[in-house]
Scaffold this motif. Structure first.
Motif, PDB file in Angstrom:
ATOM      1  N   GLY A 212      -0.299  -4.090   4.335  1.00  0.00           N
ATOM      2  CA  GLY A 212       0.827  -3.277   4.791  1.00  0.00           C
ATOM      3  C   GLY A 212       2.090  -4.098   4.773  1.00  0.00           C
ATOM      4  O   GLY A 212       2.081  -5.286   4.422  1.00  0.00           O
ATOM      5  N   TRP A 213       3.176  -3.459   5.135  1.00  0.00           N
ATOM      6  CA  TRP A 213       4.473  -4.117   5.145  1.00  0.00           C
ATOM      7  C   TRP A 213       4.640  -4.909   6.443  1.00  0.00           C
ATOM      8  O   TRP A 213       4.281  -4.423   7.531  1.00  0.00           O
ATOM      9  CB  TRP A 213       5.589  -3.087   5.056  1.00  0.00           C
ATOM     10  CG  TRP A 213       5.660  -2.380   3.737  1.00  0.00           C
ATOM     11  CD1 TRP A 213       4.803  -2.542   2.669  1.00  0.00           C
ATOM     12  CD2 TRP A 213       6.625  -1.413   3.345  1.00  0.00           C
ATOM     13  NE1 TRP A 213       5.195  -1.738   1.642  1.00  0.00           N
ATOM     14  CE2 TRP A 213       6.313  -1.029   2.021  1.00  0.00           C
ATOM     15  CE3 TRP A 213       7.730  -0.839   3.969  1.00  0.00           C
ATOM     16  CZ2 TRP A 213       7.068  -0.096   1.321  1.00  0.00           C
ATOM     17  CZ3 TRP A 213       8.476   0.093   3.273  1.00  0.00           C
ATOM     18  CH2 TRP A 213       8.145   0.451   1.969  1.00  0.00           C
ATOM     19  N   ALA A 214       5.232  -6.067   6.302  1.00  0.00           N
ATOM     20  CA  ALA A 214       5.432  -6.928   7.469  1.00  0.00           C
ATOM     21  C   ALA A 214       6.212  -6.201   8.569  1.00  0.00           C
ATOM     22  O   ALA A 214       5.891  -6.316   9.750  1.00  0.00           O
ATOM     23  CB  ALA A 214       6.169  -8.198   7.056  1.00  0.00           C
ATOM     24  N   GLY A 215       7.220  -5.429   8.166  1.00  0.00           N
ATOM     25  CA  GLY A 215       8.081  -4.760   9.140  1.00  0.00           C
ATOM     26  C   GLY A 215       7.363  -3.672   9.921  1.00  0.00           C
ATOM     27  O   GLY A 215       7.841  -3.221  10.964  1.00  0.00           O
ATOM     28  N   GLU A 216       6.201  -3.244   9.410  1.00  0.00           N
ATOM     29  CA  GLU A 216       5.418  -2.248  10.155  1.00  0.00           C
ATOM     30  C   GLU A 216       4.246  -2.902  10.871  1.00  0.00           C
ATOM     31  O   GLU A 216       3.956  -2.595  12.031  1.00  0.00           O
ATOM     32  CB  GLU A 216       4.904  -1.174   9.199  1.00  0.00           C
ATOM     33  CG  GLU A 216       6.041  -0.320   8.682  1.00  0.00           C
ATOM     34  CD  GLU A 216       5.564   0.869   7.869  1.00  0.00           C
ATOM     35  OE1 GLU A 216       4.347   1.003   7.616  1.00  0.00           O
ATOM     36  OE2 GLU A 216       6.443   1.668   7.482  1.00  0.00           O
TER      37      GLU A 216
END
Ligand code: OAD
Length: 227
Positions: A212-216
């Motif tokens: 997944g995306w780091a920001g999520e």
């Protein structure tokens, strides 16, 4: 606890990752052929201008929820080391106070003759001259084929060997010695967690590979642990 970050953590801030296609004027250049001492010796103007373009990109960017989650971890975990391969300074902007910068920082310039970081004051020439000795300045980053800062690498390696939990975030894990750090942690019994939307060479070895995306993903991890 140790977190190692790569350019993927800044992707959600609008900074292209190191191996992403470049855009516009620079699309025809391979970053791996510009980020070398040989390229700088051959064409200092070209290399300086490429870094000036990248510096402008990072100066216009803001940290994202991934950077902020790591700053929060630094405040919450008693022994926490943040090690980054990024040269964009966004971790510091997000509030991380202790950051080991393995590949330097694009916002700084260095005199290659005196080996000190300096602030250029005369921008008529590209690259600008060192205000002390007049030598052409270079960006204060580590190029392919150059040694990493010894103290930073030693601190990162020691932290990797001693930690209980190692987070690898947004890095393709292709460039050593930084790419070796999660393996040092694994060999010493740490739990290794990777956060990346794509598979990497580390994924099959990590205890947890969170796609997944780091920001999520990072805010959710931090929220689950400390929220
Ligand atoms: P890369 O461009 O090699 O890898 C970026 C990684 O980030 C990839 O694995 C992507 O899948 C991942 N990624 C993309 N978006 C993401 C997101 N939103 N959240 C999490 N991950 C995401 O960049 P680095 O691994 O940083 O060194 O490259 C390492 C070093 O290679 C750079 O520091 C640079 C280069 O050589 C030097 O210049 C010395």
């Amino acid at each position: 606890m140790v977190a190692l970050t790569g350019s993927g953590i800044s992707a959600e801030s609008g900074v292209p990752t190191f191996r992403d296609a470049q855009t516009g004027l620079w699309a025809k250049y391979d970053p791996q052929e510009l980020a070398t001492p040989e390229a700088f010796a051959r064409d200092p103007k070209l290399v300086w201008k490429w870094y000036a373009w990248r510096r402008e990109l990072v100066e216009g960017a803001s940290p994202n929820a991934g950077h902020e989650a790591l700053a929060e971890l630094e405040r919450s975990v008693p022994e926490f080391s943040l090690v980054t391969q990024n040269v964009d300074g966004l971790h510091q902007e997000a509030g991380s106070e202790y950051v080991v910068e393995l590949h330097g920082n694009i916002r700084r310039s260095r005199c290659p003759v005196e080996n000190v970081t300096v602030e250029p004051d005369e921008m008529d020439h590209i690259p600008p001259p060192c205000p002390n000795c007049g030598s052409p300045l270079r960006p204060d980053v580590v190029w392919f084929g150059e040694a990493l800062p010894a103290a930073g690498l030693e601190a990162a390696s020691e932290a990797a060997r001693l930690c209980d939990l190692f987070l690898s975030v947004g890095t393709s894990g292709l460039v050593h010695p930084a790419a070796s750090l999660p393996y040092e942690a694994l060999e010493n019994g740490a739990t290794v967690v990777e956060v990346n939307p794509d598979p990497t060479p580390l994924a099959p070895h990590a205890d947890f590979s969170l796609r997944g995306w780091a920001g999520e993903v990072l805010p959710r991890l931090v929220g689950a642990a400390f929220g």
